[in-house]
Design a protein around this motif. Structure first.
Motif, PDB file in Angstrom:
ATOM      1  N   UNK A 414      15.021  28.855  21.725  1.00 25.37           N
ATOM      2  CA  UNK A 414      14.951  29.236  23.137  1.00 25.37           C
ATOM      3  C   UNK A 414      15.431  28.111  24.032  1.00 25.37           C
ATOM      4  N   UNK A 415      14.973  26.895  23.792  1.00 33.47           N
ATOM      5  CA  UNK A 415      15.376  25.765  24.642  1.00 33.47           C
ATOM      6  C   UNK A 415      16.871  25.488  24.500  1.00 33.47           C
ATOM      7  N   UNK A 416      17.410  25.626  23.287  1.00 40.59           N
ATOM      8  CA  UNK A 416      18.842  25.389  23.075  1.00 40.59           C
ATOM      9  C   UNK A 416      19.684  26.443  23.776  1.00 40.59           C
ATOM     10  N   UNK A 417      19.285  27.705  23.626  1.00 38.17           N
ATOM     11  CA  UNK A 417      20.038  28.793  24.256  1.00 38.17           C
ATOM     12  C   UNK A 417      19.976  28.680  25.776  1.00 38.17           C
ATOM     13  N   UNK A 418      18.804  28.364  26.326  1.00 37.73           N
ATOM     14  CA  UNK A 418      18.692  28.241  27.776  1.00 37.73           C
ATOM     15  C   UNK A 418      19.534  27.085  28.298  1.00 37.73           C
ATOM     16  N   UNK A 419      19.609  25.990  27.533  1.00 31.96           N
ATOM     17  CA  UNK A 419      20.470  24.876  27.937  1.00 31.96           C
ATOM     18  C   UNK A 419      21.930  25.299  27.927  1.00 31.96           C
ATOM     19  N   UNK A 420      22.333  26.096  26.923  1.00 30.19           N
ATOM     20  CA  UNK A 420      23.717  26.587  26.874  1.00 30.19           C
ATOM     21  C   UNK A 420      24.017  27.506  28.063  1.00 30.19           C
ATOM     22  N   UNK A 421      23.046  28.354  28.410  1.00 24.48           N
ATOM     23  CA  UNK A 421      23.249  29.252  29.544  1.00 24.48           C
ATOM     24  C   UNK A 421      23.405  28.479  30.841  1.00 24.48           C
ATOM     25  N   UNK A 422      22.569  27.453  31.025  1.00 25.21           N
ATOM     26  CA  UNK A 422      22.672  26.633  32.250  1.00 25.21           C
ATOM     27  C   UNK A 422      24.028  25.930  32.305  1.00 25.21           C
TER      28      UNK A 422
END
Length: 428
Positions: A414-422
């Protein structure tokens, strides 16, 4: 147990990042004298929140400190002396006495919505249920959002924790005042308090406080976990289901914690910034109870008698994180300290395809799949399977008969995907 005011610390460690959004920016220097309630770090943007000192004293250092996750965060350390400590303690006792008095509804009538939001922003108020989203951002609703209901989360999000329960029993009139101020700030006509049925004293106190025609209803809910989850609570209280990837505003609601409502009263009515909060201390310790604690107090000052093999979890048993050091300070998002005697984690076994984690997931996800994708670092696939919808309730890890650390892997994804989205959004 009733709330007990813990002594103010002689040393307060104030991280600049105690909220979702940009870390606050220091506005004091090492060696500078500060007074209780003074802003020591200002908000660094719209989605940010200032930090205030809970004690008068001298700024000793501005340096990184270890947070519960183990990652360093820059913090301001303030130390006091006997004279200032005594004066702060006397002022605090007077403030606690005022918090127990009947509500004052005149401010919600005389102040404008912008004035209320400004006081909330300047006081550093964030969501105290754990998410720590800056409250003024939530209350700055767009005219086209069509928000018609403010949902107040009084469900006590985790097992073991009773800090919100104790606060409602002690300060129900002031909580009602804070809710009404939030209604005015957001331009919302009504509020509903969602509270579980295992809190009869708190329910009675709220009903007594709301007996004089407040635009606030009480919705008593069945006690179950995770009833306090934002999406679960909105559906239980209003019957509206928040779509995947959407916020409560998508169904005409805003959600705030009951402790946040009290903090709004303190900021707008009493002119007091967010410098302390009620937390629960429980588990394998002799100092169990609900305490009013200054933000920045090292947890070692609260639970000093930790034997070898024990660990301190910040939060509850399902979503809390183990502190890597007792020097970690209480922050705005700290709802409890859970002391657990050393219990070795059971060895991880292969998945037996029982689907227990799927059946228990309140978001309808497939935790076993998301964990496997995280193990293999398959981040785009995790995003396609909506890993960002996970509320990190821990139900999957709790129920897994193979003792698989599902939530640990899902948090990583979740943290990795959210960082990619940002990162993708920043390039647009």
């Amino acid at each position: 147990m009733p709330i007990v005011a813990l002594d103010l610390p002689r040393r307060a460690v104030l991280p600049l990042s105690q909220h979702i959004g940009a870390p606050a920016t220091p506005c004091v220097a090492v060696g500078e004298r500060v007074v209780r309630g003074q802003m020591v770090a200002k908000a660094a943007g719209f989605v940010s929140a200032p930090v205030h000192t809970p004690i008068s004293g001298t700024v000793r250092e501005i340096a990184p400190v270890a947070m519960p996750s183990g990652y360093p965060v820059t913090a301001i350390t303030v130390e006091t002396d006997d004279t200032m400590h005594e004066a702060d303690t006397a002022a605090r006792l007077a403030q606690i006495e005022a918090d127990m008095q009947p509500a004052d509804r005149t401010l919600s009538e005389t102040l404008t919505a912008e004035q209320i939001r400004r006081r909330i922003a300047d006081s550093g108020i964030v969501g105290l249920g754990g998410a720590t989203f800056p409250s003024t951002v939530k209350l700055s609703t767009r005219p086209d959002a069509a928000i018609d209901t403010l949902v107040i989360n009084a469900c006590e999000c985790e097992p073991y924790l009773t800090c919100d329960d104790a606060l409602m029993r002690a300060c129900a009139p002031r909580i009602a005042e804070g809710i009404e101020l939030m209604l005015k700030a957001a331009g919302v006509p009504r509020a509903v308090i969602g509270i579980e049925d295992n809190k009869p004293e708190a329910i009675a106190a709220l009903r007594a406080a709301l007996s004089d025609g407040w635009p606030i209803d009480i919705c008593v809910l069945r006690t179950k976990y995770p009833q306090g989850g934002e999406k679960q609570l909105v559906e239980a209280v209003t019957g509206r289901r928040i779509p995947a990837g959407a916020l409560p505003a998508a169904v005409g609601t805003i959600v705030n914690n009951v402790a946040t409502a009290f903090a709004v009263y303190a900021a707008v009515d009493a002119g007091r910034p967010l410098i302390e909060r009620v937390i629960t201390v429980t588990g394998d310790t002799s100092v169990r109870g609900n305490y009013l604690v200054a933000i920045g107090t090292p947890i070692g000052d609260i639970v000093p008698a930790i034997t070898d093999g024990c660990k301190v979890v910040l939060g509850g048993p399902m979503m809390g994180r183990t502190a890597v050091t007792l020097d970690t300070p209480v922050t705005k998002g700290t709802s409890g300290l859970l002391v657990l005697e050393g219990r070795p984690r059971l060895p991880e076994q292969p998945c037996i395809r029982c689907t227990a984690c799927v059946n228990v997931c309140p978001m309808g996800l497939e935790p076993y799949l998301l964990a496997n994708l995280a193990r293999r670092r398959m981040w785009p696939e995790a995003e396609r399977h909506t890993v960002t919808d996970c509320i990190e309730c821990g139900s999957c890890s709790y129920i897994c008969p193979s003792s698989r650390p599902l939530l640990d892997y899902i948090r990583l994804a979740k943290s990795t995907v959210m960082a990619d989205i940002r990162a993708r959004n920043a390039k647009k």
